[in-house]
Write an enzyme that holds these catalytic residues in place. Structure first.
Site, mmCIF file in Angstrom:
data_model
loop_
_atom_site.group_PDB
_atom_site.id
_atom_site.type_symbol
_atom_site.label_atom_id
_atom_site.label_comp_id
_atom_site.label_asym_id
_atom_site.label_seq_id
_atom_site.Cartn_x
_atom_site.Cartn_y
_atom_site.Cartn_z
ATOM 1 N N GLU A 16 55.708 -26.520 60.722
ATOM 2 C CA GLU A 16 54.179 -26.393 60.979
ATOM 3 C C GLU A 16 53.747 -26.477 62.339
ATOM 4 O O GLU A 16 54.558 -25.824 63.080
ATOM 5 C CB GLU A 16 53.817 -27.981 60.312
ATOM 6 C CG GLU A 16 54.433 -28.426 58.985
ATOM 7 C CD GLU A 16 53.889 -29.773 58.683
ATOM 8 O OE1 GLU A 16 53.040 -30.484 59.044
ATOM 9 O OE2 GLU A 16 54.798 -30.334 57.694
ATOM 10 N N LYS A 41 50.186 -21.390 61.368
ATOM 11 C CA LYS A 41 51.713 -21.155 61.438
ATOM 12 C C LYS A 41 52.315 -19.955 61.660
ATOM 13 O O LYS A 41 53.361 -19.519 61.525
ATOM 14 C CB LYS A 41 52.199 -21.815 60.101
ATOM 15 C CG LYS A 41 51.687 -23.225 59.792
ATOM 16 C CD LYS A 41 52.169 -23.657 58.462
ATOM 17 C CE LYS A 41 51.379 -24.827 57.858
ATOM 18 N NZ LYS A 41 51.736 -25.144 56.381
ATOM 19 N N ARG A 64 65.295 -18.694 52.064
ATOM 20 C CA ARG A 64 64.728 -18.336 50.861
ATOM 21 C C ARG A 64 64.060 -16.947 50.808
ATOM 22 O O ARG A 64 63.489 -16.674 49.673
ATOM 23 C CB ARG A 64 63.567 -19.421 50.591
ATOM 24 C CG ARG A 64 64.266 -20.872 50.621
ATOM 25 C CD ARG A 64 64.906 -21.291 49.206
ATOM 26 N NE ARG A 64 63.778 -21.041 48.098
ATOM 27 C CZ ARG A 64 63.182 -22.074 47.783
ATOM 28 N NH1 ARG A 64 63.167 -23.198 48.225
ATOM 29 N NH2 ARG A 64 62.139 -21.979 46.933
ATOM 30 N N ARG A 73 53.516 -31.846 46.308
ATOM 31 C CA ARG A 73 54.249 -31.966 47.301
ATOM 32 C C ARG A 73 54.599 -33.575 47.447
ATOM 33 O O ARG A 73 53.650 -34.410 47.025
ATOM 34 C CB ARG A 73 53.422 -31.634 48.603
ATOM 35 C CG ARG A 73 53.064 -30.288 48.690
ATOM 36 C CD ARG A 73 54.225 -29.261 48.692
ATOM 37 N NE ARG A 73 55.013 -29.434 49.764
ATOM 38 C CZ ARG A 73 54.932 -28.613 50.895
ATOM 39 N NH1 ARG A 73 53.748 -28.268 51.215
ATOM 40 N NH2 ARG A 73 55.790 -29.153 51.903
#
Ligand SMILES: [Zn+2]
Length: 271
Positions: free
Chosen positions: A3, A58, A111, A261
């Site tokens: 973040e 970000k 990922r 989340r």
């Protein structure tokens, strides 16, 4: 996901480590993460000098002396690492940019959701950055913040994390700020009182600054540009503390899912 505090930490590292360096080459074993394509990026950046590093939301922005720009989004598990040439490959190393000081700028990403994207000119950069709301540590005023909350009936935590409304706040710092402001994450944003809005505005600044001071949270994959962990995870107020005692009242911290989340709150303090 890294973040604002994590990306800001990397930005400050890169300012120190790669500004004024010339790009000698770029290579990848994950072609889809170099956009629009390795060939186009190669042609645009090889031979150019890095003049400035910036951050918006970000996203990291690497300015070059030929008017072109590279933007980097770390997404869920991305890392940007500056390593000496010839040092062992990093885990999940996907993209390598060779620099003229015997160093490599490496993009590693388990990922593979992150990307390095070439921006051709100022206009294209402006378009990309226009998608984001104001920066909470610079251009977000209290008046603007109040207006953003008043315009949404969605849960306050979801509004805080909406990058189009406010830039840079993700799951960790949204949880932390709401705890500090004693607001239940599920409350509709437009039902937050003026007094609470003031507290939340200050709480956001406080948790983001703490995040930067501790060089980010490394509870998962995040590392700084030299491959070191941050320390904010050792100072979590509420995030990932489900079942533990609230730091204020000793009630048990709850975990729920909100917008998919993990959401942590004290049922006693956060009304
Ligand atoms: Zn409590």
């Amino acid at each position: 996901m890294p973040e604002l505090p994590e990306v800001e930490t990397i930005k400050r590292d890169l300012e120190r480590l790669i500004v004024n360096r010339k790009i000698l080459a770029i290579r990848t074993n994950s072609a889809k993460q170099v956009q629009p394509s390795l060939k186009i990026v190669q042609k645009a950046i090889v031979g150019a000098k890095i003049t400035k590093i910036d951050r918006r939301a970000k996203i990291l922005i690497i300015f070059l002396d030929n008017g072109k720009t590279l933007t980097v989004h770390l997404k869920l598990t991305g890392r940007l690492l500056v390593r000496k040439r010839g040092t062992p490959k990093d885990n999940w190393q996907r993209i390598v940019i060779d620099l003229d000081n015997n160093k490599e700028l490496r993009f590693a990403d388990l990922r593979k959701f992150g990307w390095v994207r070439l921006i051709k000119n100022k206009k294209e950069l402006e378009n990309l950055l226009a998608e984001f709301g104001p920066e909470p540590l610079s251009d977000l005023t209290f008046e603007k913040f109040k207006e953003i909350l008043s315009k949404s009936g969605r849960p306050i935590k979801i509004v805080l994390m909406d990058q189009k409304k406010i830039a840079g706040i993700g799951n960790i710092y949204a949880n932390e700020a709401l705890f500090l402001a004693k607001i239940n994450p599920c409350r509709p944003a437009n039902k937050i009182t003026d007094k609470e809005t003031k507290k939340l505005f200050q709480a956001i600044e406080k948790v983001l600054k703490a995040g930067i001071r501790y060089r980010g949270a490394s509870d998962q994959y995040y590392l700084d540009a030299l491959g070191r962990k941050g320390a904010y995870q050792e100072h979590f107020l509420i995030y990932r503390r489900e079942g533990k005692k609230c730091l204020d009242c000793e009630a048990k911290i709850k975990k729920i899912k909100l917008g998919g989340r993990g959401t942590f709150f004290c049922p006693h303090c956060q009304k």
